[in-house]
Design a protein around this motif. Sequence first.
Motif, PDB file in Angstrom:
ATOM      1  N   TYR A  59       3.695  -3.684   2.645  1.00  0.00           N
ATOM      2  CA  TYR A  59       4.615  -4.064   3.239  1.00  0.00           C
ATOM      3  C   TYR A  59       6.032  -4.103   4.224  1.00  0.00           C
ATOM      4  CZ  TYR A  59       2.843   1.511   2.001  1.00  0.00           C
ATOM      5  OH  TYR A  59       2.473   2.609   1.546  1.00  0.00           O
ATOM      6  N   ARG A  60       7.920  -4.571   2.792  1.00  0.00           N
ATOM      7  CA  ARG A  60       8.367  -5.716   3.837  1.00  0.00           C
ATOM      8  C   ARG A  60       9.910  -4.666   3.970  1.00  0.00           C
ATOM      9  NH1 ARG A  60       4.946  -9.600   5.665  1.00  0.00           N
ATOM     10  NH2 ARG A  60       3.958 -10.639   4.078  1.00  0.00           N
ATOM     11  N   GLU A  61      10.578  -5.191   4.851  1.00  0.00           N
ATOM     12  CA  GLU A  61      11.854  -3.925   5.153  1.00  0.00           C
ATOM     13  C   GLU A  61      12.851  -4.677   3.376  1.00  0.00           C
ATOM     14  OE1 GLU A  61      12.575  -3.092   8.174  1.00  0.00           O
ATOM     15  OE2 GLU A  61      10.618  -2.883   8.608  1.00  0.00           O
ATOM     16  N   ILE A  62      13.668  -4.282   3.612  1.00  0.00           N
ATOM     17  CA  ILE A  62      14.960  -4.579   2.904  1.00  0.00           C
ATOM     18  C   ILE A  62      15.096  -6.306   2.677  1.00  0.00           C
ATOM     19  CG2 ILE A  62      14.960  -2.819   1.299  1.00  0.00           C
ATOM     20  CD1 ILE A  62      17.643  -2.439   2.976  1.00  0.00           C
ATOM     21  N   SER A  63      15.425  -6.582   4.088  1.00  0.00           N
ATOM     22  CA  SER A  63      15.733  -8.368   4.454  1.00  0.00           C
ATOM     23  C   SER A  63      15.200  -9.127   4.149  1.00  0.00           C
ATOM     24  CB  SER A  63      16.239  -7.774   5.969  1.00  0.00           C
ATOM     25  OG  SER A  63      15.132  -7.897   6.709  1.00  0.00           O
ATOM     26  N   HIS A  64      13.856  -8.680   3.120  1.00  0.00           N
ATOM     27  CA  HIS A  64      12.703 -10.005   3.318  1.00  0.00           C
ATOM     28  C   HIS A  64      13.534 -11.014   1.735  1.00  0.00           C
ATOM     29  CE1 HIS A  64       8.727 -11.122   2.714  1.00  0.00           C
ATOM     30  NE2 HIS A  64       9.290 -11.783   1.813  1.00  0.00           N
ATOM     31  N   ILE A  65      13.234 -12.366   1.931  1.00  0.00           N
ATOM     32  CA  ILE A  65      13.387 -12.951   1.188  1.00  0.00           C
ATOM     33  C   ILE A  65      11.986 -13.210   0.324  1.00  0.00           C
ATOM     34  CG2 ILE A  65      14.105 -15.646   1.012  1.00  0.00           C
ATOM     35  CD1 ILE A  65      15.982 -15.399   3.684  1.00  0.00           C
ATOM     36  N   LEU A  66      12.659 -13.410  -1.335  1.00  0.00           N
ATOM     37  CA  LEU A  66      11.561 -13.550  -2.280  1.00  0.00           C
ATOM     38  C   LEU A  66      11.546 -14.762  -2.346  1.00  0.00           C
ATOM     39  CD1 LEU A  66      12.855  -9.862  -3.694  1.00  0.00           C
ATOM     40  CD2 LEU A  66      10.957 -10.253  -2.775  1.00  0.00           C
ATOM     41  N   ILE A  67      10.746 -15.256  -3.354  1.00  0.00           N
ATOM     42  CA  ILE A  67      10.162 -16.430  -3.810  1.00  0.00           C
ATOM     43  C   ILE A  67      10.235 -16.309  -5.131  1.00  0.00           C
ATOM     44  CG2 ILE A  67       9.887 -17.865  -1.098  1.00  0.00           C
ATOM     45  CD1 ILE A  67       7.010 -17.782  -2.442  1.00  0.00           C
ATOM     46  N   ASP A  68       9.637 -17.067  -5.872  1.00  0.00           N
ATOM     47  CA  ASP A  68       9.102 -17.310  -7.581  1.00  0.00           C
ATOM     48  C   ASP A  68       8.101 -16.306  -7.428  1.00  0.00           C
ATOM     49  OD1 ASP A  68       9.709 -17.715  -9.786  1.00  0.00           O
ATOM     50  OD2 ASP A  68       9.132 -19.926 -10.155  1.00  0.00           O
ATOM     51  N   HIS A  69       7.787 -15.932  -8.571  1.00  0.00           N
ATOM     52  CA  HIS A  69       6.805 -15.341  -8.584  1.00  0.00           C
ATOM     53  C   HIS A  69       6.274 -13.700  -7.852  1.00  0.00           C
ATOM     54  CE1 HIS A  69       5.742 -19.152 -10.986  1.00  0.00           C
ATOM     55  NE2 HIS A  69       5.946 -17.830 -12.020  1.00  0.00           N
ATOM     56  N   ASP A  70       7.229 -13.678  -6.896  1.00  0.00           N
ATOM     57  CA  ASP A  70       6.821 -12.069  -6.135  1.00  0.00           C
ATOM     58  C   ASP A  70       5.952 -11.484  -6.566  1.00  0.00           C
ATOM     59  OD1 ASP A  70       5.709 -13.556  -3.629  1.00  0.00           O
ATOM     60  OD2 ASP A  70       8.734 -13.301  -2.974  1.00  0.00           O
ATOM     61  N   GLU A  71       5.547  -9.909  -6.698  1.00  0.00           N
ATOM     62  CA  GLU A  71       5.346  -8.807  -7.289  1.00  0.00           C
ATOM     63  C   GLU A  71       6.462  -8.431  -6.335  1.00  0.00           C
ATOM     64  OE1 GLU A  71       2.095  -7.305  -9.250  1.00  0.00           O
ATOM     65  OE2 GLU A  71       1.527  -6.032  -7.376  1.00  0.00           O
ATOM     66  N   LEU A  72       7.168  -7.483  -6.536  1.00  0.00           N
ATOM     67  CA  LEU A  72       7.995  -6.564  -5.470  1.00  0.00           C
ATOM     68  C   LEU A  72       8.119  -5.202  -6.288  1.00  0.00           C
ATOM     69  CD1 LEU A  72      10.224  -5.209  -3.730  1.00  0.00           C
ATOM     70  CD2 LEU A  72      12.135  -5.592  -5.599  1.00  0.00           C
ATOM     71  N   ALA A  73       6.847  -4.304  -5.480  1.00  0.00           N
ATOM     72  CA  ALA A  73       6.361  -2.823  -5.686  1.00  0.00           C
ATOM     73  C   ALA A  73       7.660  -2.011  -5.303  1.00  0.00           C
ATOM     74  CB  ALA A  73       5.427  -2.046  -5.326  1.00  0.00           C
ATOM     75  N   LEU A  74       7.839  -0.734  -6.314  1.00  0.00           N
ATOM     76  CA  LEU A  74       8.826   0.067  -5.504  1.00  0.00           C
ATOM     77  C   LEU A  74       7.889   1.221  -4.919  1.00  0.00           C
ATOM     78  CD1 LEU A  74      11.143  -0.044  -8.806  1.00  0.00           C
ATOM     79  CD2 LEU A  74      11.412  -0.889  -6.509  1.00  0.00           C
ATOM     80  N   ILE A  75       7.903   1.905  -3.676  1.00  0.00           N
ATOM     81  CA  ILE A  75       7.110   2.768  -3.667  1.00  0.00           C
ATOM     82  C   ILE A  75       7.865   3.835  -3.277  1.00  0.00           C
ATOM     83  CG2 ILE A  75       5.304   2.740  -2.164  1.00  0.00           C
ATOM     84  CD1 ILE A  75       4.419   0.598  -2.671  1.00  0.00           C
ATOM     85  N   PRO A  76       7.861   5.330  -4.071  1.00  0.00           N
ATOM     86  CA  PRO A  76       8.333   6.061  -3.638  1.00  0.00           C
ATOM     87  C   PRO A  76       7.677   6.730  -2.529  1.00  0.00           C
ATOM     88  CG  PRO A  76       7.452   6.448  -5.530  1.00  0.00           C
ATOM     89  CD  PRO A  76       7.276   5.458  -5.434  1.00  0.00           C
ATOM     90  N   PRO A  77       7.909   8.021  -2.167  1.00  0.00           N
ATOM     91  CA  PRO A  77       7.548   8.685  -0.693  1.00  0.00           C
ATOM     92  C   PRO A  77       5.885   9.384  -1.543  1.00  0.00           C
ATOM     93  CG  PRO A  77       9.360   9.590  -0.683  1.00  0.00           C
ATOM     94  CD  PRO A  77       9.306   8.805  -2.024  1.00  0.00           C
ATOM     95  N   VAL A  78       4.464   8.787  -0.592  1.00  0.00           N
ATOM     96  CA  VAL A  78       3.304   9.054  -1.163  1.00  0.00           C
ATOM     97  C   VAL A  78       2.831  10.776  -1.111  1.00  0.00           C
ATOM     98  CG1 VAL A  78       2.262   6.478  -0.331  1.00  0.00           C
ATOM     99  CG2 VAL A  78       2.654   8.427   1.288  1.00  0.00           C
ATOM    100  N   SER A  79       2.233  10.811  -1.500  1.00  0.00           N
ATOM    101  CA  SER A  79       1.445  12.647  -1.957  1.00  0.00           C
ATOM    102  C   SER A  79       1.271  13.876  -0.744  1.00  0.00           C
ATOM    103  CB  SER A  79       0.361  12.459  -2.983  1.00  0.00           C
ATOM    104  OG  SER A  79      -1.029  12.235  -2.408  1.00  0.00           O
ATOM    105  N   GLY A  80       1.474  12.858   1.056  1.00  0.00           N
ATOM    106  CA  GLY A  80       1.519  13.799   1.425  1.00  0.00           C
ATOM    107  C   GLY A  80       0.299  14.979   1.354  1.00  0.00           C
ATOM    108  N   GLY A  81       0.666  16.617   1.158  1.00  0.00           N
ATOM    109  CA  GLY A  81      -0.094  17.168   1.021  1.00  0.00           C
ATOM    110  C   GLY A  81      -1.057  18.384   2.582  1.00  0.00           C
ATOM    111  N   LYS A  82      -0.805  19.324   2.817  1.00  0.00           N
ATOM    112  CA  LYS A  82      -1.780  19.732   4.103  1.00  0.00           C
ATOM    113  C   LYS A  82      -2.681  20.340   4.344  1.00  0.00           C
ATOM    114  CE  LYS A  82       3.426  21.115   4.814  1.00  0.00           C
ATOM    115  NZ  LYS A  82       3.986  21.032   3.086  1.00  0.00           N
TER     116      LYS A  82
END
Lengths: 82, 140
Positions: A59-82
């Motif tokens: 997990y990274r802040e949005i200010s994180h600087i990317l480098i060549d061949h990085d893999e950026l994953a878009l992680i929507p809110p996880v499923s939770g549950g009660k």
Amino acid sequence: MIITIRAFAIYREILGKDELSLNIENNSTVEDVLEHLKRLYPKTSSLINISMFAVNQQYREISHILIDHDELALIPPVSGGK
Amino acid sequence: MALQKVIITHETLETDKLVKLLRNPTNGAFVTFEGVTRNNSNGKNVKYLEYEAYEEMAKNTLHEIIKEISQETNVDQILVAHRLGKVEIQGISLVIVVGSAHRAEAFLACSSIVDRIKQNVPIWKKEFFEDGSSWVGIGG
């Protein structure tokens, strides 16, 4: 430089695929890529505010600087549950 | 003997078989948790669920959680298994097994792991209703 975007759950549905390669400028941040993504896929705009982002599985802040061949994953809110 | 195991699978979870993986003569207690699919959500009838994961990261995150909880509770036998894909009503989506010498730390470790999994493991759940579907946690 080239980075790979991994799209899961609702992002996968919006993009219509689970992976996307993007050619971006050197020293781009996660935020720069997200802005680009919003232009390509306007439906991601409201989701991006409630999501987390991982670069090479950390997990990274949005200010994180990317480098060549990085893999950026878009992680929507996880499923939770009660 | 320490055993820390993570399983992420599209296959049906069989709790009995998973518990057997932790059999050890030093254990005096096993605590098992099963998360199963409910037939309702916020007053709507749920037909079935689908789970999706960022598998590589989910595995690593689960291993980190197990390691932390193991250190906090002094329990060294923990197994977490998560189901992916379509899960029918009352199907098992999550199994946690904790084996330890005594019961108190096993109960604690098990409940701490469930709480932690809900927070930051990249696994998503989609609920399917009679009239549509929705990703849990997004409301979309």
